[in-house]
Write a protein that holds these residues in place. Structure first.
Motif, mmCIF file in Angstrom:
data_model
loop_
_atom_site.group_PDB
_atom_site.id
_atom_site.type_symbol
_atom_site.label_atom_id
_atom_site.label_comp_id
_atom_site.label_asym_id
_atom_site.label_seq_id
_atom_site.Cartn_x
_atom_site.Cartn_y
_atom_site.Cartn_z
ATOM 1 N N GLU A 36 0.851 -1.080 0.097
ATOM 2 C CA GLU A 36 -0.045 -0.076 0.014
ATOM 3 C C GLU A 36 0.806 1.279 -0.061
ATOM 4 O OE1 GLU A 36 -3.357 0.775 2.605
ATOM 5 O OE2 GLU A 36 -3.863 -1.394 2.652
ATOM 6 N N ALA A 37 1.996 1.192 1.031
ATOM 7 C CA ALA A 37 2.599 2.284 0.843
ATOM 8 C C ALA A 37 3.535 3.015 -0.610
ATOM 9 C CB ALA A 37 3.765 2.250 2.078
ATOM 10 N N THR A 44 -0.007 5.548 -8.198
ATOM 11 C CA THR A 44 -1.206 6.120 -7.941
ATOM 12 C C THR A 44 -2.208 5.365 -7.013
ATOM 13 O OG1 THR A 44 -1.003 7.676 -9.738
ATOM 14 C CG2 THR A 44 -3.362 7.452 -8.720
ATOM 15 N N GLY A 45 -2.321 5.528 -5.737
ATOM 16 C CA GLY A 45 -3.163 4.980 -4.857
ATOM 17 C C GLY A 45 -3.143 5.454 -3.465
ATOM 18 N N SER A 46 -4.053 4.743 -2.702
ATOM 19 C CA SER A 46 -3.962 5.411 -1.245
ATOM 20 C C SER A 46 -3.424 4.299 -0.337
ATOM 21 C CB SER A 46 -5.718 5.638 -1.163
ATOM 22 O OG SER A 46 -6.345 4.520 -1.033
ATOM 23 N N ILE A 47 -3.480 4.880 0.721
ATOM 24 C CA ILE A 47 -2.865 3.950 1.836
ATOM 25 C C ILE A 47 -3.886 3.953 3.058
ATOM 26 C CG2 ILE A 47 -1.591 5.884 2.848
ATOM 27 C CD1 ILE A 47 0.377 3.740 3.620
ATOM 28 N N SER A 48 -4.551 2.730 3.787
ATOM 29 C CA SER A 48 -5.293 2.695 4.503
ATOM 30 C C SER A 48 -4.908 3.189 5.971
ATOM 31 C CB SER A 48 -5.913 1.243 4.719
ATOM 32 O OG SER A 48 -4.918 0.537 5.233
ATOM 33 N N ASN A 49 -5.897 3.353 6.748
ATOM 34 C CA ASN A 49 -5.775 3.953 8.201
ATOM 35 C C ASN A 49 -4.869 2.911 8.633
ATOM 36 O OD1 ASN A 49 -7.392 5.984 7.513
ATOM 37 N ND2 ASN A 49 -8.806 5.427 8.902
ATOM 38 N N LYS A 50 -5.154 1.629 8.623
ATOM 39 C CA LYS A 50 -4.234 0.878 9.468
ATOM 40 C C LYS A 50 -2.821 1.002 8.866
ATOM 41 C CE LYS A 50 -3.572 -4.406 9.471
ATOM 42 N NZ LYS A 50 -2.290 -4.524 8.902
ATOM 43 N N CYS A 51 -2.418 0.725 7.755
ATOM 44 C CA CYS A 51 -1.132 1.128 7.243
ATOM 45 C C CYS A 51 -0.481 2.261 7.355
ATOM 46 C CB CYS A 51 -1.270 0.540 5.522
ATOM 47 S SG CYS A 51 -1.668 -1.263 5.262
ATOM 48 N N CYS A 52 -1.340 3.290 7.580
ATOM 49 C CA CYS A 52 -0.780 4.786 7.985
ATOM 50 C C CYS A 52 -0.161 4.474 9.211
ATOM 51 C CB CYS A 52 -1.924 5.632 7.877
ATOM 52 S SG CYS A 52 -1.860 6.753 6.525
ATOM 53 N N GLY A 53 -0.772 3.685 10.104
ATOM 54 C CA GLY A 53 -0.375 3.413 11.542
ATOM 55 C C GLY A 53 0.868 2.680 11.475
ATOM 56 N N GLU A 54 0.960 1.646 10.673
ATOM 57 C CA GLU A 54 2.193 0.971 10.359
ATOM 58 C C GLU A 54 3.539 1.575 10.029
ATOM 59 O OE1 GLU A 54 2.104 -3.156 9.222
ATOM 60 O OE2 GLU A 54 0.139 -3.393 9.930
ATOM 61 N N LEU A 55 3.001 2.383 8.926
ATOM 62 C CA LEU A 55 4.159 3.454 8.401
ATOM 63 C C LEU A 55 4.810 4.361 9.446
ATOM 64 C CD1 LEU A 55 5.498 4.129 5.698
ATOM 65 C CD2 LEU A 55 3.761 5.955 5.297
ATOM 66 N N VAL A 56 3.920 5.183 10.224
ATOM 67 C CA VAL A 56 4.259 5.785 11.204
ATOM 68 C C VAL A 56 4.898 5.076 12.381
ATOM 69 C CG1 VAL A 56 3.562 7.391 13.023
ATOM 70 C CG2 VAL A 56 2.657 7.698 10.759
ATOM 71 N N ARG A 57 4.639 3.883 12.598
ATOM 72 C CA ARG A 57 5.407 2.996 13.625
ATOM 73 C C ARG A 57 6.851 2.560 12.996
ATOM 74 N NH1 ARG A 57 1.519 -0.143 14.861
ATOM 75 N NH2 ARG A 57 1.824 -1.804 13.392
ATOM 76 N N LEU A 58 6.911 2.466 11.627
ATOM 77 C CA LEU A 58 7.982 2.295 11.033
ATOM 78 C C LEU A 58 9.039 3.130 11.436
ATOM 79 C CD1 LEU A 58 9.541 0.391 8.588
ATOM 80 C CD2 LEU A 58 8.400 2.218 7.267
ATOM 81 N N GLY A 59 8.465 4.478 11.303
ATOM 82 C CA GLY A 59 9.574 5.635 11.663
ATOM 83 C C GLY A 59 10.029 6.335 10.438
ATOM 84 N N LYS A 60 10.349 7.518 10.346
ATOM 85 C CA LYS A 60 10.619 8.388 9.297
ATOM 86 C C LYS A 60 12.162 7.748 8.749
ATOM 87 C CE LYS A 60 10.664 12.255 7.306
ATOM 88 N NZ LYS A 60 9.551 12.252 5.815
#
Length: 106
Positions: A36-37, A44-60
């Motif tokens: 998703e990311a 072109t696509g979107s990222i779900s709320n769940k995956c946004c959470g995982e992306l943020v937890r992944l870290g910058k």
């Protein structure tokens, strides 16, 4: 279906090349969320709320390293680095805002 195969190949490539291995990044995000990311950033696509959470937890740091290393790969030389970096920052900021929003914590 072809685009799913391209992204599956991308994830396999990333995992086998050790790109996600930096800073134990591989333990911080599920494979469907990686897809998703990458769809959000590299296509072109979107990222779900769940995956946004995982992306943020992944870290910058992991997020940036993943994008940077992908852009360095000859398979992706056709991509515009400026466009991808802008989309990467936009995806990160959107996810960060979503995760930090009061409605998400309720």
């Amino acid at each position: 279906m072809a685009s799913l195969n391209v992204y599956s190949a991308l994830v396999v490539l990333l995992l086998t090349c050790g790109i996600i291995m930096e800073n134990n990044c591989e333990t911080k995000i599920d494979l469907p969320c990686v897809l998703e990311a990458f769809t959000s950033i590299f296509k072109t696509g979107s990222i779900s709320n769940k995956c946004c959470g995982e992306l943020v937890r992944l870290g910058k740091v992991c997020h940036s390293a993943l994008v940077k290393r992908t852009l360095e790969n000859p398979l992706f030389k056709y991509l515009s680095p400026a466009t991808i970096i802008a989309k990467s920052i936009q995806t990160w900021n959107n996810c960060l805002a979503l995760i930090d929003s009061p409605s998400q914590s309720a």
